[in-house]
Each structure stands twice: as structure tokens, then as C-alpha cells.
Design a protein around this motif. Structure first.
Motif, short mmCIF file in Angstrom:
data_model
loop_
_atom_site.label_atom_id
_atom_site.label_comp_id
_atom_site.label_asym_id
_atom_site.label_seq_id
_atom_site.Cartn_x
_atom_site.Cartn_y
_atom_site.Cartn_z
N ASP A 32 19.76 40.46 11.59
CA ASP A 32 20.56 39.25 11.37
C ASP A 32 19.80 38.02 11.86
OD1 ASP A 32 22.43 40.81 10.18
OD2 ASP A 32 24.07 40.32 11.54
N HIS A 57 22.94 41.09 7.40
CA HIS A 57 22.91 39.75 6.81
C HIS A 57 21.55 39.40 6.17
CE1 HIS A 57 26.70 37.75 8.25
NE2 HIS A 57 26.73 38.88 8.93
N ASP A 58 20.51 40.13 6.52
CA ASP A 58 19.17 39.82 6.00
C ASP A 58 18.86 40.54 4.71
OD1 ASP A 58 18.33 38.31 8.33
OD2 ASP A 58 18.24 40.23 9.37
N ASN A 116 21.41 34.03 8.53
CA ASN A 116 22.84 34.18 8.31
C ASN A 116 23.11 34.80 6.95
OD1 ASN A 116 25.52 33.74 9.37
ND2 ASN A 116 25.75 32.25 7.73
N SER A 117 22.19 34.57 6.03
CA SER A 117 22.35 35.10 4.68
C SER A 117 20.99 35.16 4.02
CB SER A 117 23.27 34.18 3.88
OG SER A 117 23.00 34.30 2.51
N ASN A 118 20.83 36.12 3.10
CA ASN A 118 19.57 36.15 2.36
C ASN A 118 19.54 35.07 1.27
OD1 ASN A 118 16.98 37.38 2.13
ND2 ASN A 118 17.63 38.25 0.18
N ASN A 119 20.65 34.36 1.11
CA ASN A 119 20.66 33.22 0.19
C ASN A 119 20.32 31.92 0.93
OD1 ASN A 119 21.61 34.89 -1.88
ND2 ASN A 119 23.73 34.56 -1.25
N SER A 120 19.48 32.04 1.94
CA SER A 120 19.17 30.87 2.77
C SER A 120 18.59 29.74 1.94
CB SER A 120 18.18 31.26 3.86
OG SER A 120 18.80 32.13 4.75
N ASN A 126 23.04 29.12 9.55
CA ASN A 126 24.49 29.15 9.58
C ASN A 126 25.05 27.73 9.72
OD1 ASN A 126 27.17 29.76 9.87
ND2 ASN A 126 26.95 30.86 11.81
N SER A 183 13.72 40.32 0.47
CA SER A 183 14.43 39.54 1.49
C SER A 183 13.50 38.46 2.04
CB SER A 183 14.89 40.46 2.62
OG SER A 183 13.80 40.87 3.41
N HIS A 197 21.14 34.44 13.30
CA HIS A 197 21.92 33.84 12.20
C HIS A 197 21.43 32.45 11.79
CE1 HIS A 197 25.12 36.85 11.53
NE2 HIS A 197 24.73 37.26 12.71
#
Ligand SMILES: [Mn+2]
Length: 464
Positions: A52, A95-96, A55-59, A16, A105, A13
């Protein structure tokens, strides 16, 4: 077979920024970097990263920059120390995943930079996926579905969410019968019954059948360590690397990584390396942020106001927090605690008096902590007809709805129209706040609502 050694981790993650604290983002990076260094000292053959990763693909750019730097340094260090690189083999977790608007991604991007090897089987892109081929890395470095390292074959499937379980038979058919190699399958889903209140898949016959071709199922998804089935383990989930949820502290999840050595493929040697609160001198514990889990019964001291309770809470915390002697610590030091403060008990004043923000402020003023999270949902009041859950985790809107619901429930006649009435109350509230609306308009709004929902003789309302 040629012996192999590897690390299996999941749910890192990265990125995060828990509780909106920049330090937390760094904590997650630290835990990840710890594992990279550990894999050099253990001289492993490869690292598995079972989804994962982010934490998000909008990193944010700084998250991508940090992982870029960590893996690049890791590659240099392993070249220097071991004269070889340690491949990091990953799959995408839920999450990825990219979404329709992003298409690609961050893990795919890292694979293009050759920082990781991302596994995904070739599928026919019709309505439903049918997994039909694991293309070897040696044949297609851009889109591999499997990689062979020494006598070990590693296959990888990204998360397909709830659909994943329907592909077990396809996966089984696509896996070759290779009884002379140690076969690892990496996937991202949870197994039912391992984590309370978390839905996963059953250990179905379809899933069990995979064991005919798979020696080690490397899972990620649930943030708790488990290995199944108990009598002959072949399904492994290491748990997350850092604390992603207060529940993980309250329920004391075992979490960490697996360090696996295989000499005899029927009897791999599997060791779990656990996380530890705060820093550690031991090479066999993963340092995590210190979370102080504290429960205080604020009904116990007979206080007649929240002001009195506040001093009682601060006094109670003194014993626990000052003992830790954290005054010299910087925000980045893992020993500086995040306090999870649970309040309970029955108070003699209104719950509306319980001022969580003031409490947090006072604790932060008085003690050296990174942050305080207060959970007051189970505090009861002797005088309140309505119980307001003012824990910091609820939005204002949710609290309002709770209050309205409880008001309505006090009048059984309103019960059938409960949800409509809540909506009316919310609408009225925004009308009241609208300076353009006057009293007559509000009265009309109620009248209209009443007529359309409840048929009553007209005269009844016009009286008022
Ligand atoms: Mn996860």
C-alpha cells in the motif's frame, strides 16, 4: 552475524487526496519524505516498504512525479552523506495491485526505473498460484523474489487478498533453511483481533510454522501498530504513516514505523517511532496533520431551534479552537487542524432542521481550520418519528433509502415486501421528477406494482 539496521514502514498511501483536499495529498508525501530523511540520519542499511505504497494504482501523474522526485533526492542525499545508496525494498499491497485493464502496477514501473526493488516470488501461473521460488536479486535484477544484504535475507510476497493464507504452506516450502542468516519475510495482510471490525487471518498453525524459517515477518495492511505474539514477538505491523480514516483518530491507533537493529539474531532491538499531531521538534516523532476530535452535545443547551444550537456550537468551539492560535498558519502547515466534529444529544426540534453544510460554512468562516467533517448520526429528536442520519459521510441515495425504510417499518403489514416497496418508492420518485410522466402514468405504475406483488381483489384499488 554482521550487524544491520533497517526501517520497516507500510501503508504510506501516497496520492491519497483525503476529503478532496490537495493539502492532504501533500501531507502523505511529507510523512513519507520524513521517513526517507530519517533513514539517512539513522544510517540504516535498507528500508522495507510492506505494501500500500500508493493509495491506488490509478495514481495521478503528480503523485508519481512526487515519489520520483522524493526517491531521487533521497538517493542523492544518501550518496552525499553516507557514500552509499539505501535500497528501498517493497512489495505490492492490495491498493498497489494492477487490474486486468492496466496489467502493470506503478510499483513495477518504479522498479524498472531502479528507484525501488520490488520483490515477488516466481509462481506457476496455473489456476492457483503455487509459490515455488524466490529468485535472488543477484541473479535476476528485473524479477527478484529475495535480496541478501550483509547477513540478512529479505523475501517478499505481494498481497493475494483473501487467498494469501492458503499459500502459507507453499511459502514455507519455498523458503530455504538458512539458520545462519537473519531472515525477513515481507507480506501484506492483517491478523484477526488487532483492529475492531477488520477481518484478518488467524495466527494459524500454518502461519506460526513460518517462524521456523523467518526471524521477522514484516507486515502491512492494518493501519495500526502491533507486534505478536506478546511473549516472543516476531510478527510486526507498523501502521499507516498518516491518518487515512477518522476511526484512526477516534480509536487513537498507535501508528508509525519500526526502527530495527540486529546484532544478535535471536534478540533484535526493535523501536517503534510514532506519529504525532502537528509538527514536532523531536527527531523521534513523525509529524502528521493535526486532527481536532471534538464532541458537542447539542441537546444540552435547551435550544429550541437549530439556529440557537449553531451559536452554541460556535461558542463551544471557540474555547477549543482559538486556544490553538492557528490564525497565522498556511494551509500546508500541519498545525492547521481538520476538525472532526461529532454531534450528539437529544434535540426538541426536527433533525431535518440540522443543516450540516451551513454549520461547516460558519465554522470555516469563523475559525482557521483546513476542513470540518461533521458526524451527526447519533443526534436524536424528541419530535421526529423518523431519524435521518444527515452526517456528511452518507450519500443522498443512502439517506433516502433510510427514510423510506423507516416509513415502511412503521407499518408492520408492509414488512414482508419491504425491499420491493423501497424500490417502488425510488422508482416513483424518479418518475415524479420526469416531466414527461403525468399523474395517470404514475397511478398506473402503482397499480401494476400492486398487482404483481400483492394479490388483492381488483375492486379495492379501482375505488381510488
Ligand atoms: Mn492500507
Amino acid at each position: 552475524m554482521q550487524p544491520i539496521k533497517f526501517i520497516h514502514m507500510a501503508d504510506t498511501h501516497l496520492g491519497n487526496q483525503q476529503y478532496n483536499l490537495p493539502e492532504r495529498k501533500r501531507d502523505f508525501n511529507k510523512a513519507f519524505n520524513w521517513v526517507l530523511n530519517k533513514s539517512i540520519t539513522e544510517e540504516v542499511d535498507f528500508i522495507l516498504l510492506a505494501g500500500d505504497v500508493f493509495n491506488s494504482n490509478n495514481s495521478e501523474p503528480e503523485t508519481i512525479a512526487a515519489i520520483y522526485q522524493m526517491i531521487s533526492e533521497f538517493k542523492n542525499n544518501s550518496m552525499q552523506n553516507l557514500k552509499r545508496e539505501i535500497p528501498i525494498i517493497a512489495i505490492e499491497g492490495n491498493h498497489d495491485k494492477s487490474n486486468i485493464s492496466t496489467k502493470r502496477s506503478w510499483l513495477q514501473f518504479l522498479a524498472e526505473l531502479e528507484l525501488i526493488i520490488l520483490l515477488s516470488p516466481k509462481t506457476n501461473n496455473k489456476e492457483e498460484y503455487t509459490i515455488f521460488k524466490f529468485v535472488p536479486y543477484s541473479e535476476n535484477k528485473k524479477n527478484p523474489g529475495m535480496i541478501r544484504i550483509k547477513d540478512t535475507c529479505i523475501y517478499g510476497i505481494p498481497s493475494y487478498g483473501a487467498m494469501t493464507k492458503t499459500y502459507f504452506p507453499d511459502i514455507y516450502n519455498a523458503l530455504p533453511d538458512s539458520s545462519d542468516t537473519f531472515n525477513i519475510l515481507m507480506m501484506h495482510f492483517g491478523i484477526n483481533g488487532q483492529v475492531i471490525n477488520k477481518l484478518g487471518f488467524e495466527m494459524s498453525e500454518d502461519l506460526k510454522l513460518l517462524h521456523k524459517k523467518v526471524n521477522y515477518l514484516a507486515l502491512g495492511h492494518f493501519h495500526k501498530k502491533y507486534a505478536l505474539p506478546k511473549n516472543k514477538e516476531w510478527v510486526f505491523n507498523p501502521g499507516s504513516l498518516e491518518v487515512t480514516d477518522a476511526r484512526e483518530i477516534w480509536e487513537n491507533y498507535p501508528r508509525g514505523i519500526f526502527l530495527v537493529e540486529v546484532h544478535d539474531k535471536e534478540n533484535p532491538n526493535i523501536r517503534h517511532i510514532p506519529w504525532v499531531k502537528g509538527k514536532s521538534e523531536s527527531p523521534d516523532e513523525i509529524p502528521n496533520r493535526f486532527f481536532a476530535d471534538i464532541t458537542i452535545d447539542i441537546g444540552k443547551n435547551d435550544s429550541s431551534s437549530f439556529k440557537e444550537a449553531l451559536s452554541y456550537i460556535l461558542e463551544s468551539l471557540k474555547i477549543i479552537l482559538e486556544k490553538k492560535g492557528t490564525a497565522h498558519l498556511k494551509k500546508n502547515d500541519l498545525e492547521l487542524p481538520i476538525v472532526l466534529l461529532t454531534l450528539n444529544g437529544t434535540i426538541s426540534y426536527s433533525r431535518l432542521e440540522v443543516n450540516i453544510n451551513k454549520l461547516k460554512e460558519r465554522i470555516k468562516e469563523k475559525y482557521d481550520v483546513l476542513d470540518v467533517r461533521v458526524f451527526s448520526g447519533s443526534v436524536k429528536s424528541e419530535i421526529d418519528g423518523i431519524v435521518v442520519d444527515i452526517s456528511s459521510e452518507k450519500s443522498l441515495e443512502e439517506i433516502e433509502k433510510d427514510v423510506f425504510l423507516q416509513l415502511i417499518e412503521q407499518h408492520p403489514d408492509y414488512e414482508p415486501h419491504k425491499n420491493d416497496i423501497i424500490q417502488l418508492m425510488l422508482d416513483l420518485k424518479s418518475s415524479i421528477l420526469d416531466p414527461k410522466k403525468n399523474f395517470d402514468q404514475l397511478r398506473n405504475q402503482i397499480k401494476l406494482w400492486w398487482r404483481s406483488h400483492i394479490s388483492l381483489p381488483q375492486g379495492e384499488l379501482n375505488k381510488n
